[in-house]
Design an enzyme around this catalytic site. Structure first.
Site, PDB file in Angstrom:
ATOM      1  N   ALA A  28       0.815  -1.199   0.000  1.00 46.95           N
ATOM      2  CA  ALA A  28       0.000   0.000   0.000  1.00 46.95           C
ATOM      3  C   ALA A  28       0.855   1.258   0.000  1.00 46.95           C
ATOM      4  CB  ALA A  28      -0.910  -0.001   1.222  1.00 46.95           C
ATOM      5  N   CYS A  29       0.494   2.211  -0.835  1.00 48.98           N
ATOM      6  CA  CYS A  29       1.085   3.549  -0.831  1.00 48.98           C
ATOM      7  C   CYS A  29       0.040   4.490  -1.400  1.00 48.98           C
ATOM      8  CB  CYS A  29       2.345   3.643  -1.691  1.00 48.98           C
ATOM      9  SG  CYS A  29       3.691   2.530  -1.256  1.00 48.98           S
ATOM     10  N   THR A  30       0.180   5.780  -1.122  1.00 47.35           N
ATOM     11  CA  THR A  30      -0.740   6.774  -1.663  1.00 47.35           C
ATOM     12  C   THR A  30       0.053   8.004  -2.068  1.00 47.35           C
ATOM     13  OG1 THR A  30      -2.472   6.022  -0.138  1.00 47.35           O
ATOM     14  CG2 THR A  30      -2.809   8.139  -1.220  1.00 47.35           C
ATOM     15  N   ASN A 202      -2.915   2.063  -5.320  1.00 52.97           N
ATOM     16  CA  ASN A 202      -2.449   0.769  -5.818  1.00 52.97           C
ATOM     17  C   ASN A 202      -3.546   0.136  -6.668  1.00 52.97           C
ATOM     18  OD1 ASN A 202      -1.567   0.923  -2.551  1.00 52.97           O
ATOM     19  ND2 ASN A 202       0.089   0.931  -4.036  1.00 52.97           N
ATOM     20  N   ARG A 234      -8.496   4.345   0.144  1.00 55.68           N
ATOM     21  CA  ARG A 234      -7.542   5.423   0.323  1.00 55.68           C
ATOM     22  C   ARG A 234      -7.619   6.415  -0.826  1.00 55.68           C
ATOM     23  NH1 ARG A 234      -2.975   3.329  -0.457  1.00 55.68           N
ATOM     24  NH2 ARG A 234      -3.406   1.103  -0.502  1.00 55.68           N
TER      25      ARG A 234
END
Length: 354
Positions: A28-30, A202, A234
């Site tokens: 996970a990343c944003t 993602n 997200r």
């Protein structure tokens, strides 16, 4: 009908659908871009991963000779722009900004599928993807024009310490507020280019992500927002908040808004879900103030946010040196305020390749 009169019911239906369709393992990343008044453009991102990825900060001057690290048929170039980057395992560039104000961010996308590497084009190892952009282009438009010509074949490799190929997509933003997202789906490069593409997370691929977000926009963020750590949730929260926060002319207040959004979409440190590796702790956050040319770094395990002033850095090929800011294990070294003076001269790391 129920769906026309009950937005909560519609939202719960979407959550159930998303859980069924987009539960593939991923990290996970944003990333988000704030479009403020008077050219106040700010890019923020979180780095979420299941383990320490050995991140350090590096200063690269102009004039560095690079190759794509794919053997004899590698892409070659000399860097036109100096940059400050956050490394992954000290074998790749995961995040950074160059002296022209172009930012690049690498995030996980499990659906990525890259072309077969043959002799038709030179190769570029995926570890260098973001660095290639930072080295060569001043604006998103320039980078997109070059990437559309597909001058290389992007070549992936296994994540260090894991029997798993790196599956990544790339975002770019610049001081004009322009933005682009580059993905490889079914072996084909897809580029989404425009100021409206402010957010990237993602899975699923970006066009499907937009369709999911349109549903939440129809409900309205003041009625309900999805609250889980999943990428689609997200995305919806980041997209709502980045356009809902005040468009402040005060640069520090705008910066505070961006940091608050990135923290909102972060995953608590220490969270591990063995059956769902897509839910990973936020390790660190970065924010680029494109107008003031400041690069902010915040580790999950230190009490301070510090920043680097690119205007104070020597990127000259004649006098500039490769330098490193050692962040320590889990990025636990503490720095305060403007930390450029803490960089020390170092040998550049070797990018992972074939």
């Amino acid at each position: 009908m129920l769906y026309k009169t009950n937005p909560i019911g519609r939202a719960l239906s979407l959550v159930a659908l998303g859980a069924l369709l987009y539960s593939a393992p991923a990290q996970a990343c944003t990333r988000l871009v704030y479009l403020g008044p008077d050219g106040n453009i700010i890019t923020g991102r979180s780095m979420d991963w299941r383990e320490d990825i050995g991140t350090n900060l590096w200063l690269f001057p102009r004039g560095m000779e690079r190759n794509g690290e794919t053997g004899p048929n590698s892409l070659h170039w000399t860097s036109k722009y100096g940059s400050v980057i956050a490394s992954g395992y000290d074998i790749s560039t995961t995040d950074g900004v160059n002296e022209a104000g172009l930012a690049a961010n690498i995030l996980w996308l499990v659906e990525s599928e890259y072309p077969e590497f043959d002799d038709s084009k030179p190769g570029l190892a995926i570890s260098l993807w973001a660095q290639y952009v930072l080295d060569n282009f001043a604006t998103v438009a320039d980078a997109v024009a070059a990437l559309e010509a597909e001058p290389f074949t992007l070549v992936t490799d296994k994540v260090p310490g894991h029997n798993q190929l790196a599956t990544l997509h790339l975002s770019m933003s610049d001081s004009t507020g322009d933005s682009a997202i580059v993905e490889y789906i079914d072996g084909k490069q897809l580029i989404h280019h425009g100021r409206q593409f402010q957010v990237m997370t993602n899975s699923p691929p970006f066009d499907q992500q937009q369709a999911l977000n349109a549903y939440w926009e129809d409900i309205g963020g003041t009625v309900m927002l999805p609250g889980t750590n999943r990428a689609a949730d997200r995305f919806a929260r980041a997209m709502f908040y980045v356009n809902a926060v005040p468009q402040d002319e005060d640069a520090n207040r705008a910066l505070a808004s961006v940091f608050s959004i990135v923290r909102n979409v972060s995953v608590p440190f220490g969270i591990t879900t063995p059956d769902e590796p897509n839910i990973s702790s936020t390790r660190w956050r970065t924010v680029v103030d494109h107008k003031r040319m400041l690069y902010f770094f915040e580790s999950a395990v230190t009490p301070n946010t510090f920043w680097l002033d690119l205007k104070a850095m020597d990127f000259s090929p004649e006098t500039g040196m490769v330098k490193k800011l050692d962040l320590g294990e889990d990025q636990d070294h503490t720095y305060a305020g403007e930390a450029t003076a803490n960089f020390v001269e170092a040998e550049p790391f070797t990018f992972l390749g074939l």
